[in-house]
Design a protein around this motif. Structure first.
Motif, PDB file in Angstrom:
ATOM      1  N   GLN B  37       0.861  -1.185   0.000  1.00 43.59           N
ATOM      2  CA  GLN B  37       0.000   0.000   0.000  1.00 43.59           C
ATOM      3  C   GLN B  37       0.898   1.235   0.000  1.00 43.59           C
ATOM      4  O   GLN B  37       1.647   1.461   0.960  1.00 43.59           O
ATOM      5  CB  GLN B  37      -0.945   0.030   1.198  1.00 43.59           C
ATOM      6  N   PRO B  39       1.897   5.368  -0.201  1.00 38.89           N
ATOM      7  CA  PRO B  39       1.454   6.482   0.656  1.00 38.89           C
ATOM      8  C   PRO B  39       0.141   7.119   0.213  1.00 38.89           C
ATOM      9  O   PRO B  39      -0.494   7.821   1.003  1.00 38.89           O
ATOM     10  CB  PRO B  39       2.627   7.468   0.563  1.00 38.89           C
ATOM     11  N   TRP B  40      -0.306   6.887  -0.995  1.00 42.83           N
ATOM     12  CA  TRP B  40      -1.567   7.433  -1.465  1.00 42.83           C
ATOM     13  C   TRP B  40      -2.745   6.476  -1.208  1.00 42.83           C
ATOM     14  O   TRP B  40      -3.872   6.761  -1.561  1.00 42.83           O
ATOM     15  CB  TRP B  40      -1.474   7.764  -2.965  1.00 42.83           C
ATOM     16  N   GLY B  41      -2.458   5.335  -0.605  1.00 44.95           N
ATOM     17  CA  GLY B  41      -3.518   4.410  -0.233  1.00 44.95           C
ATOM     18  C   GLY B  41      -3.793   3.306  -1.237  1.00 44.95           C
ATOM     19  O   GLY B  41      -4.604   2.420  -0.978  1.00 44.95           O
ATOM     20  N   GLN B  42      -3.163   3.355  -2.385  1.00 44.30           N
ATOM     21  CA  GLN B  42      -3.402   2.351  -3.416  1.00 44.30           C
ATOM     22  C   GLN B  42      -2.774   1.012  -3.020  1.00 44.30           C
ATOM     23  O   GLN B  42      -1.612   0.964  -2.612  1.00 44.30           O
ATOM     24  CB  GLN B  42      -2.802   2.813  -4.751  1.00 44.30           C
TER      25      GLN B  42
END
Lengths: 114, 110
Positions: B37, B39-42
Motif C-alpha cells: 500500500q 502512501p496514497w492508499g493504493q
C-alpha cells in the motif's frame, strides 16, 4: 488483471448525511467485495456484493448502515448512511479474478466525516 | 476464524539494504497474496503465492504452506519501497473472503 475504478476518490462530508461510492470493473467478475480501512489499521471486509440478490454482510456490519447494490457483473455501489466521524476511512472495492484465484483492489475512496 | 500475523510491525531501512517480512497463518489456505500500500492508499498486488517461490525484480516471496508461513524479501531497497506491506490469506474452506494481517510499515531512508 481487472481494471477497477472508484468514484469519488475522496470526499469530505457532514455528519448525518450519506455518501454513495461507485465501483466499476472493466470486465465481468463473479465476486465483488467492499472493504473498509480505518486510519492506521488493516483492511476489514464489510460485505460481499452479490449480483441480483442481497449482499452478504460480515459480523459487525449491517445493511441499514452500508446498503450495497450490484445490478450487473461489472458495477456495484456502497452507501455509507447517517455518517459519523467514526466512519472516516478508506473504502475499497475488490474483485476476485476467479481464473487465477487472485483478488484485486480499486484505488479506494478516502472519506472524511466532520 | 483464521489468524494472520505479520512481523515486524515496523521496519526502517537505509536505501540499498535488504529485508525480510514474515507472515504466519493459523490454518490451511488456498490463496495467499502480498500487497504493497503506497502512501496514497493504493493497494498494489505483489504476489499471488499460496505455495512455492516467486520473484519479480528486487522482490521475491516464498510460502511454505505445510508450515503455515510466507516470507517477502526486499533486496537493494529504494525509497519507493516505503509503505505498508500486507499479507492476506483465504482459508481453504472459504468461498472468497481474504483475511488481512495487520501489515508491516516500511520506511526506506535515503
Amino acid at each position: 488483471s481487472a481494471v477497477i475504478s472508484q468514484k469519488p476518490s475522496r470526499d469530505i462530508c457532514q455528519r448525518g448525511t450519506s455518501l454513495t461510492i461507485q465501483c466499476q470493473v472493466d470486465s465481468q467478475v463473479t465476486m465483488m467485495f467492499w472493504y473498509r480501512q480505518q486510519p492506521g489499521q488493516s483492511l476489514t471486509l464489510i460485505a460481499t456484493a452479490n449480483q441480483g440478490s442481497e449482499a452478504t454482510y460480515e459480523s459487525g456490519f449491517v445493511i441499514d448502515k452500508f446498503p450495497i447494490s450490484r445490478p450487473n457483473l461489472t458495477f456495484s455501489t456502497l452507501t455509507v448512511s447517517n455518517m459519523s466521524p467514526e466512519d472516516s476511512s478508506i473504502y475499497l472495492c475488490s474483485v476476485l479474478w476467479a481464473f487465477y484465484n487472485e483478488q484485486f483492489f480499486g484505488p479506494g475512496t478516502r472519506l472524511t466525516v466532520l | 476464524g483464521i489468524q494472520v500475523e505479520q512481523s515486524p510491525p515496523d521496519l526502517i531501512l537505509q536505501e540499498g539494504a535488504n529485508s525480510t517480512l514474515r507472515c504466519n497463518f493459523s490454518d490451511s489456505v488456498n490463496n495467499l497474496q502480498w500487497f504493497h500500500q503506497n502512501p496514497w492508499g493504493q493497494l498494489i498486488n505483489l504476489f499471488y503465492i499460496p505455495s512455492g517461490t516467486k520473484q519479480n525484480g528486487r522482490l521475491s516471496a516464498t510460502t511454505v504452506a505445510t508450515e503455515r508461513y510466507s516470507l517477502l524479501y526486499i533486496s537493494s531497497s529504494q525509497t519507493t519501497d516505503s509503505g505498508v506491506y500486507f499479507c492476506a490469506v483465504k482459508p481453504t474452506d472459504s468461498w472468497g473472503k481474504l483475511q488481512f494481517g495487520a501489515g508491516t510499515q516500511v520506511v526506506v531512508t535515503p
